[in-house]
Each structure stands twice: as C-alpha cells, then as structure tokens.
Design a protein around this motif. Structure first.
Motif, short mmCIF file in Angstrom:
data_model
loop_
_atom_site.label_atom_id
_atom_site.label_comp_id
_atom_site.label_asym_id
_atom_site.label_seq_id
_atom_site.Cartn_x
_atom_site.Cartn_y
_atom_site.Cartn_z
N ALA A 152 0.67 -1.25 0.18
CA ALA A 152 0.10 -0.13 -0.05
C ALA A 152 0.72 1.11 0.06
O ALA A 152 0.43 2.42 -0.47
CB ALA A 152 -0.99 -0.12 1.21
N GLN A 153 2.15 1.25 0.45
CA GLN A 153 3.03 2.18 0.61
C GLN A 153 3.84 2.28 -0.74
O GLN A 153 4.59 3.30 -0.74
CB GLN A 153 4.06 2.17 1.56
CG GLN A 153 3.44 2.21 2.84
CD GLN A 153 3.02 3.63 3.23
OE1 GLN A 153 3.67 4.68 2.89
NE2 GLN A 153 1.94 3.76 4.19
N GLY A 154 3.38 1.43 -1.81
CA GLY A 154 4.14 1.46 -3.14
C GLY A 154 5.37 0.74 -3.23
O GLY A 154 6.03 0.72 -4.13
N PHE A 155 5.49 -0.56 -2.34
CA PHE A 155 6.59 -1.35 -2.40
C PHE A 155 6.31 -2.42 -3.30
O PHE A 155 5.24 -2.95 -3.32
CB PHE A 155 6.86 -1.86 -1.04
CG PHE A 155 7.57 -1.01 -0.05
CD1 PHE A 155 8.96 -1.51 0.56
CD2 PHE A 155 7.13 0.29 0.30
CE1 PHE A 155 9.71 -0.62 1.55
CE2 PHE A 155 8.03 1.02 1.24
CZ PHE A 155 8.85 0.68 1.91
N ASP A 156 7.03 -2.56 -4.28
CA ASP A 156 6.96 -3.85 -5.18
C ASP A 156 7.66 -5.16 -4.50
O ASP A 156 7.97 -4.95 -3.29
CB ASP A 156 7.49 -3.61 -6.46
CG ASP A 156 9.17 -3.25 -6.53
OD1 ASP A 156 9.91 -3.81 -5.63
OD2 ASP A 156 9.79 -2.69 -7.65
N ASP A 157 7.48 -6.06 -5.17
CA ASP A 157 7.80 -7.26 -4.72
C ASP A 157 9.35 -7.48 -4.20
O ASP A 157 9.78 -7.86 -3.26
CB ASP A 157 7.47 -8.67 -5.45
CG ASP A 157 6.18 -8.89 -5.73
OD1 ASP A 157 5.26 -8.39 -4.69
OD2 ASP A 157 5.78 -9.66 -6.75
N GLU A 158 10.35 -6.83 -4.92
CA GLU A 158 11.48 -6.96 -4.69
C GLU A 158 11.91 -5.95 -3.58
O GLU A 158 12.65 -6.18 -2.42
CB GLU A 158 12.48 -6.45 -5.91
CG GLU A 158 14.05 -6.26 -5.80
CD GLU A 158 14.56 -7.63 -5.39
OE1 GLU A 158 15.64 -7.54 -4.75
OE2 GLU A 158 13.86 -8.94 -5.59
N ASP A 159 11.12 -4.80 -3.48
CA ASP A 159 11.37 -3.83 -2.31
C ASP A 159 10.97 -4.65 -1.04
O ASP A 159 11.77 -4.56 -0.16
CB ASP A 159 10.51 -2.69 -2.42
CG ASP A 159 10.90 -1.71 -3.44
OD1 ASP A 159 12.22 -1.74 -3.62
OD2 ASP A 159 10.03 -0.91 -3.91
N ILE A 160 9.87 -5.51 -0.96
CA ILE A 160 9.48 -6.13 0.18
C ILE A 160 10.36 -7.28 0.55
O ILE A 160 10.60 -7.31 1.72
CB ILE A 160 8.00 -6.71 -0.20
CG1 ILE A 160 6.90 -5.64 -0.28
CG2 ILE A 160 7.56 -7.59 0.72
CD1 ILE A 160 5.46 -6.08 -0.88
#
Length: 203
Positions: A152-160
């Motif tokens: 919801a904060q705009g993180f994609d899978d790699e960020d997560i």
C-alpha cells in the motif's frame, strides 16, 4: 513452593507473583520445573531462566520442553537454545501485535514465510532465532498484513523482499512510527548489502 538447589528468594519472586495472580498456572509451572530440573543445565542457569522469564515457566499453551525441542530441532546448539529461552523466552509465547498465543507449529509457519522471501536456514538460526524470536510469534495473517501494508506504500515485490531480509523486526508488529517508516524508506533505497541493518545478540 519448594525451591530448587541453587535458587534464592529473589530468583523465584517473579514466579510467585505470577502464581498469586493466576493460581491455576501452578500445574503448568510444575511440569516445566520438572523438565528444567531433569535437564543438564546447572541450577544457577535454571534459576536465571526462572527469574528472567517467569511467563515461560507458567505458560498454559506450550511447555519449556516443547520450545527447547523446537529450537534445537531446527539447528540451534543446546547453549544457543538455552540463551534464547533465558533472555527472550517470553517473546516466543504470544504475538506482539495482539497477544495471540504462539506454538512451535505457528513458529514453523513463520519460518516458511521467511524462507519464501529468501531467508536460509542458517540465517534463520543465526539472526531470527537468536536476535528476533518475536518474529516467530507472528501469525501468518499478521505477516501477510505487513506485506499488504508495504504494498500500500508503493513497495514492489523486490522492495518487500529486501525489507524482510534486512529488517525482520518489522514483521513482529505495528502500527509503525514516523521514525520507523523513515527507516523503512532508507532500506528501500539502500544500495548496501542485505545485512546493512541487522541486530546483534548480547548476553
């Protein structure tokens, strides 16, 4: 309550306080004390665990023996497992989010979640179990809620994946302060290796 050899009144005082508040816990306490007395650990080591983690000794959901078996069964040495129980045992007992009782089965589910984001068995042993055992008390729903909040904060899978690898305490609870959100943002853009932000375990 009869004290074990090597214990003092100060050692058992926290335990007695819990028993005064919840007399029914005595039965669970006796089971755990029987295990501790029969273990290879010295009386002073047992006394330290009782003094530091009375909730672990009176828990009605899981026994000290079950947690000891879980930790050593996954790969911790006897000494390392004892340190986790002595210094962080209460963190294994319930979710930091809502107090949901934990169990070795749920802890195993949390490990599967971590491995899905790239954690190795070695990392789980050396970092999560030793430094952040509270992560293993989070339920699958709570772990997924953290992932959903990051998305919801705009993180994609790699960020997560990078956040989960570098800052596992994030998974143990919420809501999150502005300072913590700022730290998460720094993790997101960091070009350092995956251990740039990691805890240390002091005993």
């Amino acid at each position: 309550m009869q004290r074990s050899p090597g214990t003092s009144e100060a050692d058992v005082a926290p335990l007695l306080a819990l028993l005064d508040a919840e007399p029914a816990a005595e039965e669970h306490m006796l089971v755990n004390l029987d295990f501790l007395r029969s273990s290879k650990y010295k009386p002073r080591a047992v006394a330290k665990l009782v003094r530091r983690q009375p909730e672990l000794v009176t828990s009605s959901t899981t026994t000290v023996a079950e947690w000891h078996q879980f930790l050593t069964g996954y790969g911790l040495s006897e000494e390392a497992a004892w340190k986790v129980l002595t210094y962080s045992g209460r963190k294994l007992l319930a979710s930091a989010v809502d107090g949901t009782p934990n169990s070795p089965f749920n802890a195993g589910q949390a490990i599967l979640f971590l491995k899905g984001y790239g954690w190795t068995d070695e990392d789980i042993i050396s970092r999560v179990m030793a430094c952040y055992p509270e992560v293993l008390a989070a339920t699958p729903e709570q772990l997924q809620a953290v992932v959903d909040a990051l998305r919801a904060q705009g993180f994609d899978d790699e960020d997560i994946r990078r956040v989960v690898l570098t800052f596992p305490p994030l998974l143990a609870g919420g809501p999150y302060s502005d300072d913590l959100l700022a730290l998460i943002a720094r993790i997101r853009i960091s070009t350092h290796n995956k251990y740039v932000i990691s805890g240390s375990y002091h005993v």
